[in-house]
Each structure stands twice: as structure tokens, then as C-alpha cells.
Design an enzyme around this catalytic site. Structure first.
Site, short mmCIF file in Angstrom:
data_model
loop_
_atom_site.label_atom_id
_atom_site.label_comp_id
_atom_site.label_asym_id
_atom_site.label_seq_id
_atom_site.Cartn_x
_atom_site.Cartn_y
_atom_site.Cartn_z
N LYS A 1 51.18 -8.83 -1.40
CA LYS A 1 51.29 -8.53 0.04
C LYS A 1 50.30 -7.45 0.51
O LYS A 1 49.68 -7.58 1.56
CB LYS A 1 52.72 -8.07 0.37
N TYR B 1 55.12 -2.66 17.77
CA TYR B 1 56.42 -3.32 17.73
C TYR B 1 56.33 -4.70 18.40
O TYR B 1 55.86 -4.82 19.53
CB TYR B 1 57.47 -2.47 18.45
N LEU B 2 56.75 -5.74 17.66
CA LEU B 2 56.76 -7.09 18.21
C LEU B 2 58.21 -7.49 18.47
O LEU B 2 58.98 -7.65 17.54
CB LEU B 2 56.12 -8.08 17.22
N LYS C 1 62.37 -22.15 7.68
CA LYS C 1 61.98 -22.98 8.82
C LYS C 1 62.88 -24.20 8.88
O LYS C 1 63.22 -24.79 7.85
CB LYS C 1 60.52 -23.41 8.66
N ASN D 1 49.41 -18.64 2.72
CA ASN D 1 49.97 -19.51 1.69
C ASN D 1 48.86 -20.34 1.08
O ASN D 1 48.21 -21.12 1.76
CB ASN D 1 51.03 -20.42 2.29
N ARG E 1 48.57 -22.95 -0.70
CA ARG E 1 49.12 -24.22 -1.18
C ARG E 1 49.37 -25.13 0.01
O ARG E 1 49.20 -24.73 1.16
CB ARG E 1 50.44 -23.97 -1.90
#
Lengths: 153, 449, 449, 153
Positions: C116, C202-203, C237, C289, C291
Site C-alpha cells: 500500500k 476529507y472525502l 462490490k 489491482n 490482475r
């Protein structure tokens, strides 16, 4: 209980015919009697969904307008089914007395109701004499082909 | 737009129409015979009405029953589907007289194109090429020579009273003309007692190419390119592809232009198909189908246009919002018709479907009313599933088709799936090298080999 | 091109990869645990090898067993699928060391993006926007003001040692900054004995937007537009759509350009996804990601590109033959993840699938390893089917999705289908008006109401 | 509720006829009464596809290299199944004598064969003492996890 009548000879004949013709199934019916023999090549597989059920239709009154066939076995004896799609009327005109009522006696050929299809009024005659046991529809109700309308016992 | 559409058909096409309606927010009425009470489209429709016994004449061809069903359910419009009453001008007229919308062309156009002789005349007038030939009987050698000059070789000379191949001769070039002409006359005389003969262009190895038309009857006409339906057996299409492996862009544009002009002049409305024989770069009109076709999904696959939705839209009075220049032919599509038939004898195979599994994944569409536990009734057409595969290239499409056929499971009844599997591995098919006689020839070889 | 590919995965994604291989003429090896001996991809594969007992650690995560299977079957390449070993750099390296091709990116890129902290640094270096914030702890009010000026409002102030929301304060504008800063420090001190705090933008209502990348590692890089995966529950998701209802063409082009440049500089190879939070026209990198993703089919639907085929091609050393200008976003696509779970409690529901029927017709794709009689094992992920629907517009897509969900039959186990049916009828969803918190909020309302 | 009338005699007759004629199904109907008997060749399959079969694995020898679990019930008693995917060798090196032979006696823990996985040679010890009844694989054969290798009785 009465003994169930089995025509062994007829069954043997059918079995022989099955063999001879290479069929996998033979069914014969004569009036209310019916014989059916089958031989499966492969193991019978149970279906995931229930097989198509025959609609509950009964040897019904034949109207001149539309030929009414007599498919399969049906529900309660004496049930009169609709020979056509349309709108069923129990009386000759709005407000008038109905053609028949529950408990009343009907003769074979007597008009039971009217079915309107394509703006033509088709009288539905009683297929047999008897007593009106049940009227299964409402006045002015749309009916399908084969829909049970009345029981005459 | 319509509130409620009655679907006057059965099987996969009834389901196809139901899907289009459902996606447009239109309620559906399924009408069905007693044999179809458990059919997929009956299960999915908003309402259903049993209209008669299994015999088509008493149910799906029973105009009065269908109209009565429309009355009692309060439908706005009737979609006739494919087959049954879909090309019956009387039915279309009757639907309109009773105040419903017929989702299809005008009764006049159905009647015109339903009459082979009038249709051919109309085609000629509309500028659509037809098979050139003598206007009537060819009397004498001088006229034969004159006709031959106009029509061109190879020529077919056939008895006016003919049939079954007797009194039929082919002249491949001028040198063969006179002998063929006199032999045909002699044979015609002997066989039919009448030596009158016609002459027309002989097509030895034609392909069946058809143009998909969509028109709104208000000036809007587009074509969705062609379909190649040459893979036929006894005039029954087995597999169709779009675009045709035989056409190039120039030919497509040329026949497309002709089709557009003709449909514009005719004032045609709805979906329709112009069928042609195609040989050596030339197109010859066979007939026009004034309805949706079984193979319409391959045109949908390569254009992205939903033909049934458009049919419904224009029937409701909308104009086409697609122009010809918006239509892009994208990739390649093939449809396999999976029939409930023995794959070698073509004997019908109705009965209980004990297991059913559709192919899935990218580029695969299945239009089928089957489900596990469904009983294919013996009264109707044997088409039980359409496998439609799309790929970016013809080769990708063929490879995808191969794997999709492997995934299809229809157990309990025989289907034509194994025939398709064999067929798509044939070099001629892979090369796109086949005419309308290829399938029967190949099947004969298979039977003999 | 490869002769034989080993698929080191299970379920629908193994089937997906099998299909791509089959369509490329590549033989497949399915490896499976004892629990998956009857799985669909095992049945369809050219060869299969049982690699271990049901426990993933002893089968699908068992690197030695997978490599042994590759050895005994003579495979050329290994496709890791999604999950399991697909983002394990050690496995990718081991595959290469043993002389097989790993169908995915280089082990170095997997390792980089798997960390990360390093990934965020790399993103910043590659010009990818990240959430702006203080580089480290913010010491004192003066620095807080300075950072606030750089980062912009709204601002989140959070404890360095923090967690669970304690020591977290939001300052919506400058007037709130000082109070929020001192309160956050005080809370941090009380909760963790350490008053160090960080600051970052901030979101409040971000969307999850991700860019699908395809690169050949030889200079060829394209993106296939974005996917909107904001419909999440506990970071899982549930439903994805492409394009995002929130993005316009200019924003798409801008973030696409950034992604292309970054992947070019990185020298990335294979399919990959850049995940962003998106709010008020700004993108903030979350992670990459390295992949294939579960939701890749919606990108395939709107671009016509087969992502798995391309993955395999570039792994075999081919260059991309698609350029960015060839890629046209066509229509709209939505994927529903049908999980073997109770639709309200999300309790897993493994067991026997007594009946299975896939939705069909135009614009519908189903990726599923289910069949009637299959037993969903209790050991793995609950995803059992992906329903992918494409339409020319978002509205057409929604209508088609509604009818397709009606047609799906998965009996014997509970699935999330009813949840999807409810979800797609919500006005917020229909309007495309939802952020990453919407689903959990809505479900809470549902539970309370 | 009235007792459901069952004509055992008639059913026995039909069953006998079924046997005699080799049919798989007979159905007879008389008015509203109906009898149907059937016998299916193979066990009736419930599911459309056969249910997942447990692989024929047996509580097998635990190798140090890979943990061998003991899934489900297996085939013949004494079957030794492979604890890993790999290539099985019956002798320590090409040309050498095999570790064991059919009919030979083995002690618990004695090496039965070698399984090569990832270029590592894993000795497979006998899970119990006994006589080698059968060797189910060839030298150098690829083996799956759970594949039966040997029977020691």
C-alpha cells in the site's frame, strides 16, 4: 370396493405391438377406458420442473361457432368448459333473468349461457341433462378456452 | 407507446417479443393453446389466455379467438411473430378493423408480397433486380437467339407446363443454345403434350443472400446489411451468418442502395426482408418477407439494433431515429437453429426435456423457450433454441461458436446440435465456400460415406 | 501462442478463462480441489488434475501442487484468475523460475502494487493523483494552517496511532480548522496516549471509479474507460456499471490520459485496474489491482474487447493491436453479482442447486459455473453467477436488466437476486445518484423500515 | 377420511405383466380409476447431472512434505492414495529394484514409492503393515492428489 378390471390380453397385445414396432409408448383409449404401455431405453430421469399439466378441460359442449375438442382427462364429472375465448353472460340481456340457476334442472341442448366472441353471441347448450350444481363464473366475466364454467350433475 | 401488446405466437419468438415489450415497459398478453399452458412465454407474460386446443388451426391460426383474447384483455396492439398469421393480410386487416394496431406492415404490402407473381412484378417496377428471362413462351429459334442475347448465359430452358426437371435444359454458352432449345421442346412435348418453353438465366451455384430492412412508413428507411442463409436443406435454413463471406463492401453498398430506394418508393413500414439469389456479383430477387425473420438476431448482433423494439416503435407511429450512416457493421455473427430433430434423419423428436443448460459467456446469445422439465409438444415447428454467437472477426466467431455448441445441453430429446458441430468443422464452411446446394450435397456424401 | 494453459482457479472465473482459451485453440488444464471434482470448468477442460483437499491453503493456494500439475500435464502457461494466487508476486516469480509463463504482470509490478505504501508513492511519482495530505505528523497550529492551505478543505484530521474513528475530526472550512485540530489532538492523546495527528483531504461522498488498463509491456497501452463500483457493502462490490453515470467525456479523457502515461512509464504488462475515489470532479488513487477483475465483463461489453484473450496474447509476447483511438465506448453495461447468500442477512447459502436457468436474449451475458444438480461447496467465495447486461443507453440497460433478473432461476440455494431486483428499482440508483456509502445507508433504512 | 381403495390383486397382476412383457410402464384407466405401474432399468436419477462424487481417497500416509488430509470414504480397504500431485516412481532410480512388489510384506513406515513434486523427491511411507495386494500405477506415471496408488491388505 369393486375389483379393478384388467384386460390382460389387451395389454399383452400392446406389449407385443410395442416390441414389433420399436415404439417406446402406446396409449389407447375407448370412451372412459384407457390403456398405456411403455418401455424405456434408458433410465428415466426425473424432471427438474413438473411436467406440463393438462388443462382441466372436459368433453365440452360443441358450439357451431368454434369446434371444441376434448383434450385429456378433466376435473369433476359434469363440468362444462368454455369452447372458446370470450366474455360469458349468464342472462340474455342485462337485468334479465339468468338462463339457469344453481339447483335448477336442465335438458340436453338447453342454453346455459352466452359467450360473446368477436361481437358474435354464441349460445352454449348443455352437453347433457341434469341439475345445475355449480356456476363457476360471474356474469360478464372473460373466459379462456377450456375454462370450467358450470357443473351439471 | 402501447400499454399492452398481445403476442399471437408461441415458442422462442413469443419469448423474444415478450422480452422486447418488457424492456419497453409494455405489458404482455400471451395467448396459447392447451398444449402450451406451461410454455416459458406464458409463464413470463403479464397475462395469458388459452385460445384453443393444440391444433394450430384452432388456436394460433384462429383469428377470432386471438381477437377475442385481445378484447377481453384490453390489448392495444398485436404482434404476430414469425409464421402462423404473420404474413396473413386478412388477419392484419381484421386486427386494424377491430381497432388494434398490427405490429407489422400494412395489409396491402403483405398481400402484394404474398403473391409470387405480383411480388416479382412489383420488384421489377421498384428497380430490384430479378432473374432475367423471356416474358412468356419462346417461339422459334430466332426468338430464342434474341432472348439469349438479352438474358445472357448460362441459360435455363424449361417447359411452360413443366415440373420435376423434365423439359429442362441448360445451355452454358451460345454454342449449346440451339440443341438445348430443341431438346427442351421435344422433351416438353413428350412429357406434357405441350412444347412451349420459357427461358431464363441459369443459376448453378447461387447463394441465398437477404437484406434486412427497417422502415417507418414516414420516409425513414434503413438496411442492416445482409445475411447469408445459403446453408439450407429442403429450403429450410439451418445456420445463417452475417455478413456474408461472399460479399464485399461495394456489393453490399450497391444492393443496400437498391433496397433502400425500393422500400422508400413502396412506402414500406416495419421490418422486412428482401431475399435474393446471388451469383458472380449479381443479385436476383426471390421474394420479400413482410415480417420478422427467425434469423433476425444475427443482424442485431452486428448492428446493435433491437429489431423487435424498432418494429414496435414504428407500429406505434414513431419515426426511425437511426439513419443509414449511423449503422456500422461490427464483427461477424452466426446463428445455429437447434431443432428437436434427429440430427441425421431429421425425424421430429418431441418430448420431455430432462436437462437444459444454455451456453454462456462473452459474445453468446441464446433465444430459447426451453427449460428443464418442459415437454416439447408434437404439434408445432421443431425449432427449440437459437444459438447466436458474435465475434470481432469471422474466425473469432467460428471459434466461439464451437465452444458455445460444446456448452449447450438439451437432454431428453434429440436435437440438431451434433449436426451443427460437424458442419462447422467442414473446410468449405470454414472457408465460407458454400452455395444453397452445399448442405444437401454434403449430407448425401455423409450418408453414403 | 501457447499450446496449453493451466487455469489456477475455480468457479466462474476458471470457466471464463477456459472459454477464452478454447476460442483461441489453446488446450486447458483445470486444477481443482476434491470439492470441485464436478465443477463446470473441470468438465469442460481438456485435462484436469486434482491438486488437494477442499481447504484453499492445501489446493488453490498450494503453489507446489499447482506447479506439479503444470509439470505433469506439460502446460506452457498459468493463468491465476482472480483472488487466490493472482496477486502473489512470489507465485508469479516461481512460475517464471520453473519455465512457465505467468499470464499477468511481472512479479515486480505485483509486489510494488501489493504494498500500500510503496504503491501510493509510486502513483505519486507516476503522476497519478492521490489524496492530498500532510507528509507526516502535523506539529503545531502554524503547520496545520500551512498544510490546510496546500491540501484544501474539507479536511480530515486523524490520530497517527488511530483507529475506530477516535481522534478523527473533520474541518469543513478554515473557520473550523483550529478547533478540529486541537480536539483531534486531545482525543488522540486520551485514546492512544499520543497526540500526533495527520491531515488529509476529507472525502464525504466519494464514488469508486476504476480505470481498466491493458498493456503489452512493449509500449502499447490502452484504457477501456472506467467502471463505477460505488455500489458496495463492507468493501464488497455488489453491482458495477460502465460508463459511470457521474463522469463526463472530458473527465474520462483526462483520467484516461493520466492512466495511459503512468502505465507507459511503469512499463506495465497485462490487464490491470487503477482504483480511484472520485468526488467533485477530482480523482484520488486508492490502489492498483494487478490482475483481471470480477467486473471486467462490463468493460468488454462497452468496448467489444475480450480482456482475457488480450491478457493471454500479451503474455505470449504479442503486442497490442488495438490503439486508444480504436476504442469506442458503446452503450452502457451493468453487472450484478449473484452470490449464494441470503439477500437480507448475507449468510452464506451453499448447497444443492436443484434448478438452474440462465436469462437469455439480446444484450444478456451470463458468466456462471452453475448447473442443475451442482452442489455449491461451502469452502469458497459465494459468487455463483454474474449477470451482465448491455444496452444502447443506460435506460435500455436498466430495463433489460430488470427483465433478465426476472428470468434467472437459481433454486435450492438462497441468492442475492431479490436484493438486486429491489436495488435497481430505487430512484437513486435509476438516477445514478449514489456514492460508496449509499448501499449500506439504504440497507440500514430497509432493516429499520 | 375414507380409506384409499387399493386393488392389490390388480397391481400384482400388472406387476407380473410388466415382468413378463419386459415393459417399463403400464397404465390402465377405467372411468375415473387409474392404475399405473412402472419399473426403471437403472436407479432413477434425481439430479439432472450426477452429483459430485467423492474422490476415491483413503486415510493415506502423511508425508512430511505435504499434509495429506483424509477426505470422505474411499474404495477398497487398504488403498494408499497419493497425498500430492506429482510423478510417482516405484524404484529409487531408473533400473534399480522397486521398493516393493505385489505379494511382498511391508511394515508400517516402509517406503512404498517416491513422488516427485517441484523437483523434490518425497518418499511415501506405508500407512500400515500388510501385504502388497495391488500396485495401481506405472513407474513414472503422473498422479493427482487422492489418486489410488497401491492396495496393502
Amino acid at each position: 370396493m369393486t375389483k379393478f378390471p384388467i384386460d390382460e390380453e389387451a395389454l399383452r397385445t400392446l406389449a407385443g405391438l410395442l416390441e414389433e414396432t420399436g415404439l417406446s409408448e402406446i396409449e389407447v383409449a375407448e370412451g372412459e377406458r384407457r390403456l398405456r404401455v411403455a418401455r424405456h431405453a434408458a433410465p428415466v430421469v426425473q424432471a427438474a420442473l413438473p411436467p406440463a399439466q393438462a388443462l382441466p378441460v372436459q368433453p365440452a359442449a360443441a358450439l357451431p361457432a368454434a369446434g371444441a375438442p376434448a383434450p385429456a382427462a378433466g376435473p369433476a364429472e359434469g363440468t362444462v368448459s368454455s369452447p372458446m375465448v370470450g366474455t360469458a353472460y349468464l342472462a340474455p340481456e342485462p337485468g334479465a333473468a339468468t338462463f339457469v340457476s344453481v339447483g335448477g334442472r336442465v335438458e340436453k341442448g338447453q342454453t346455459l349461457m352466452i359467450i360473446e366472441a368477436m361481437k358474435v353471441m354464441n349460445a352454449l347448450p348443455a352437453p347433457h341433462a341434469g341439475t345445475v350444481k355449480e356456476i363457476l363464473i360471474q356474469d360478464g366475466q372473460p373466459v379462456e378456452f377450456g375454462e370450467p364454467l358450470m357443473v351439471i350433475g | 407507446m402501447f400499454e399492452k401488446v398481445l403476442i399471437a405466437n408461441r415458442g422462442e419468438i413469443a419469448l423474444r417479443i415478450h422480452r422486447a415489450c418488457r424492456e419497453m415497459g409494455i405489458a404482455t398478453v400471451a395467448v396459447h393453446s392447451t398444449a402450451d399452458a406451461d410454455a416459458m412465454h406464458v409463464r413470463l407474460a403479464d397475462e395469458s389466455v388459452c385460445i384453443g386446443p393444440p391444433q394450430p388451426a384452432k388456436s394460433y391460426l384462429n383469428m377470432a379467438a386471438i381477437l377475442s383474447a385481445a378484447t377481453i384483455t384490453g390489448a392495444d396492439a398485436i404482434h404476430p411473430g414469425v409464421g402462423f398469421l404473420s404474413e396473413n393480410a386478412d388477419f392484419a386487416a381484421m386486427v386494424e378493423e377491430h381497432g388494434y394496431v398490427f405490429i407489422g406492415p400494412s395489409p396491402e404490402h403483405i398481400a402484394l408480397m404474398g403473391d409470387k407473381v405480383r411480388a416479382k412484378e412489383a420488384a421489377r417496377e421498384l428497380g430490384i433486380p430479378v432473374v432475367p428471362g423471356s416474358d412468356g413462351a419462346v417461339e422459334g429459334e430466332a426468338q430464342a437467339r434474341k432472348v439469349a442475347e438479352q438474358v445472357g448465359f448460362p441459360l435455363l430452358i424449361k417447359a411452360a407446363a413443366g415440373g420435376g426437371g423434365r423439359g429442362m435444359k441448360v445451355a452454358l454458352h451460345e454454342g449449346e443454345l440451339m440443341q438445348a432449345y430443341s431438346m427442351a421442346r421435344a422433351e416438353a412435348k413428350a412429357a406434357f403434350g405441350n412444347d412451349q418453353v420459357y427461358m431464363e438465366r441459369y443459376l448453378g451455384q447461387p447463394r441465398h443472400i437477404e437484406m434486412q430492412i427497417l422502415a417507418d412508413g414516414q420516409g425513414g428507411v434503413v438496411h442492416l446489411g445482409e445475411r447469408d442463409c445459403s446453408m439450407q436443406r429442403r429450403h429450410q435454413k439451418l445456420l445463417e451468418e452475417a455478413p456474408s463471406p461472399a460479399l464485399n463492401a461495394a456489393e453490399r453498398a450497391r444492393i443496400g442502395e437498391i433496397a433502400l430506394k425500393a422500400m422508400h418508393r413502396l412506402g414500406y413500414r416495419s421490418a422486412g426482408t428482401l431475399e435474393f439469389l446471388y451469383e458472380n456479383g449479381e443479385f436476383f430477387f426471390i421474394e420479400m418477407n413482410t415480417r420478422l425473420q427467425v434469423e433476425h438476431p444475427i443482424s442485431e448482433a452486428i448492428t446493435g439494433i433491437d429489431l423487435v423494439r424498432e418494429q414496435i416503435r414504428v407500429a406505434a407511429g414513431a419515426t426511425l431515429d437511426i439513419r443509414q450512416e449511423d449503422i456500422k457493421i461490427n464483427g461477424h455473427a452466426i446463428e445455429c437453429r437447434l431443432n428437436a430433430e434427429d440430427p441425421t434423419t431429421f425425424a421430429p423428436s418431441p418430448g420431455l426435456v430432462t436437462d437444459y443448460h444454455q451456453a454462456g459467456g462473452l459474445g453468446v446469445r441464446v433465444d430459447s423457450h426451453l427449460y428443464a422439465g418442459y415437454r416439447v409438444p408434437p404439434y408445432y415447428d421443431s425449432l427449440v433454441a437459437k444459438l447466436i454467437v458474435h465475434g470481432n472477426t469471422r474466425n473469432e466467431c467460428l471459434m466461439r461458436l464451437r465452444r458455445a455448441l460444446e456448452e449447450m445441453v438439451i437432454d431428453g430429446i434429440a436435437t440438431t446440435t451434433p449436426l451443427h458441430q460437424k458442419l462447422i468443422s467442414q473446410p468449405d464452411f470454414i472457408d465460407g465456400n458454400y452455395d444453397i446446394h452445399w448442405l444437401e450435397r454434403w449430407m448425401k456424401q455423409q450418408a453414403e460415406g
